[in-house]
Design an enzyme around this catalytic site. Structure first.
Site, PDB file in Angstrom:
ATOM      1  N   ASP A  97     102.309  22.337  15.638  1.00  0.00           N
ATOM      2  CA  ASP A  97     102.830  21.975  17.155  1.00  0.00           C
ATOM      3  C   ASP A  97     104.268  21.372  17.092  1.00  0.00           C
ATOM      4  O   ASP A  97     105.159  22.305  16.815  1.00  0.00           O
ATOM      5  CB  ASP A  97     101.696  20.872  17.634  1.00  0.00           C
ATOM      6  CG  ASP A  97     102.110  20.428  19.038  1.00  0.00           C
ATOM      7  OD1 ASP A  97     102.919  21.295  19.772  1.00  0.00           O
ATOM      8  OD2 ASP A  97     101.645  19.635  19.466  1.00  0.00           O
ATOM      9  N   ASP A 153      89.890  20.306  17.262  1.00  0.00           N
ATOM     10  CA  ASP A 153      88.779  19.452  18.011  1.00  0.00           C
ATOM     11  C   ASP A 153      89.615  18.666  19.238  1.00  0.00           C
ATOM     12  O   ASP A 153      90.760  18.755  19.403  1.00  0.00           O
ATOM     13  CB  ASP A 153      88.389  18.485  17.222  1.00  0.00           C
ATOM     14  CG  ASP A 153      89.473  17.361  16.905  1.00  0.00           C
ATOM     15  OD1 ASP A 153      90.593  17.815  16.443  1.00  0.00           O
ATOM     16  OD2 ASP A 153      89.618  16.228  16.964  1.00  0.00           O
TER      17      ASP A 153
HETATM   18  P1  5GP Z   1     102.265  18.616  14.689  1.00  0.00           P
HETATM   19  O1  5GP Z   1     102.375  17.676  13.731  1.00  0.00           O
HETATM   20  O2  5GP Z   1     102.729  19.855  14.524  1.00  0.00           O
HETATM   21  O3  5GP Z   1     102.674  17.989  15.973  1.00  0.00           O
HETATM   22  O4  5GP Z   1     100.880  18.384  15.076  1.00  0.00           O
HETATM   23  C1  5GP Z   1      99.903  18.949  14.382  1.00  0.00           C
HETATM   24  C2  5GP Z   1      98.500  18.528  14.596  1.00  0.00           C
HETATM   25  O5  5GP Z   1      98.107  18.031  15.739  1.00  0.00           O
HETATM   26  C3  5GP Z   1      97.388  19.391  14.244  1.00  0.00           C
HETATM   27  O6  5GP Z   1      96.924  19.539  12.842  1.00  0.00           O
HETATM   28  C4  5GP Z   1      96.387  19.272  15.126  1.00  0.00           C
HETATM   29  O7  5GP Z   1      95.480  18.194  14.580  1.00  0.00           O
HETATM   30  C5  5GP Z   1      97.100  18.431  16.165  1.00  0.00           C
HETATM   31  N1  5GP Z   1      97.227  19.439  17.526  1.00  0.00           N
HETATM   32  C6  5GP Z   1      98.310  19.924  17.915  1.00  0.00           C
HETATM   33  N2  5GP Z   1      98.312  20.630  19.130  1.00  0.00           N
HETATM   34  C7  5GP Z   1      96.829  20.679  19.129  1.00  0.00           C
HETATM   35  C8  5GP Z   1      96.118  21.256  20.063  1.00  0.00           C
HETATM   36  O8  5GP Z   1      96.626  22.039  20.936  1.00  0.00           O
HETATM   37  N3  5GP Z   1      94.730  21.253  20.000  1.00  0.00           N
HETATM   38  C9  5GP Z   1      94.032  20.461  19.053  1.00  0.00           C
HETATM   39  N4  5GP Z   1      92.908  20.600  18.900  1.00  0.00           N
HETATM   40  N5  5GP Z   1      94.937  19.677  18.112  1.00  0.00           N
HETATM   41  C10 5GP Z   1      96.268  20.091  18.076  1.00  0.00           C
END
Ligand code: 5GP
Ligand code: MG
Length: 183
Positions: A97, A153
């Site tokens: 993300d 989740d």
């Molecule tokens: P980042 O650190 O890249 O912003 O976020 C990564 C983590 O956030 C992922 O491993 C996941 O756990 C959570 N996450 C980000 N976007 C989503 C989403 O659309 N759905 C879910 N279930 N988790 C997300």
């Protein structure tokens, strides 16, 4: 819930990514490390699709967040991880993300002296990246929506859905009612 990717589409995308990984590591042994808990479904499929000798391990990254909340502190637990020193590591996660989770996990793993670390993710959200890094392998690019299923989740539920769906406001209300009935 709105289905974004059916089971068959997921399988096709994951198979394609598995083939790319096979080609990239041809003739070498792979150490695959899955990021708990979101990667468990993808890991189970990938390790059976990639036709290479491999070692399999896990690392845990958890942060407190929901569909509507901002991310809290990230906790990385490497106590369960197998030895990766001198190994070619492929880190597997559910979704990229902002990229903060994956880059922090990679930073942590470098402390254990691997030969190389590459990354593979099921999903990448468009226009969200906040770091100077992109995953080496991505199965699908998706719009900026909160998705569940195939390992992902919402409050530890929906990981078991065989398809990928976007959670909509009405789903959040239903979820709240269900959760309250459990208490
Ligand atoms: P980042 O650190 O890249 O912003 O976020 C990564 C983590 O956030 C992922 O491993 C996941 O756990 C959570 N996450 C980000 N976007 C989503 C989403 O659309 N759905 C879910 N279930 N988790 C997300
Ligand atoms: Mg995760």
């Amino acid at each position: 819930m709105k289905t974004l990717l059916e089971k068959e589409a997921l399988h096709a995308g994951v198979s394609k990514m598995a083939k790319q990984i096979e080609q990239a590591y041809e003739g070498r042994q792979l150490t695959i490390v899955g990021v708990l808990t979101g990667s468990v479904v993808l890991m189970a499929d990938m390790i059976r699709l990639i036709q290479l000798p491999m070692r399999v391990g896990v690392i845990q990254a958890s942060s407190y967040r929901g569909a509507t909340t901002e991310r809290g502190d990230l906790i990385i637990n490497s106590e369960l991880m197998i030895d990766i020193s001198g190994r070619d590591v492929l880190l597997v996660d559910d979704i990229f993300d902002t990229g903060r989770t994956l880059t922090r996990v990679i930073e942590k793993m470098h402390e254990f002296g691997p030969n190389s670390i590459r990354s593979a993710v099921l999903l990448q959200k468009e226009g969200r990246v906040e770091v100077d890094y992109i995953p080496d392998f991505t199965a699908f690019n998706i719009p900026d929506e909160f998705v569940v299923g195939y390992g992902l989740d919402y409050e530890d539920m929906y990981r078991n859905l065989p398809y990928l769906a976007a959670l909509e406001p009405a789903d959040l209300e239903k979820h709240a009612v269900l959760s309250n009935n459990q208490n």
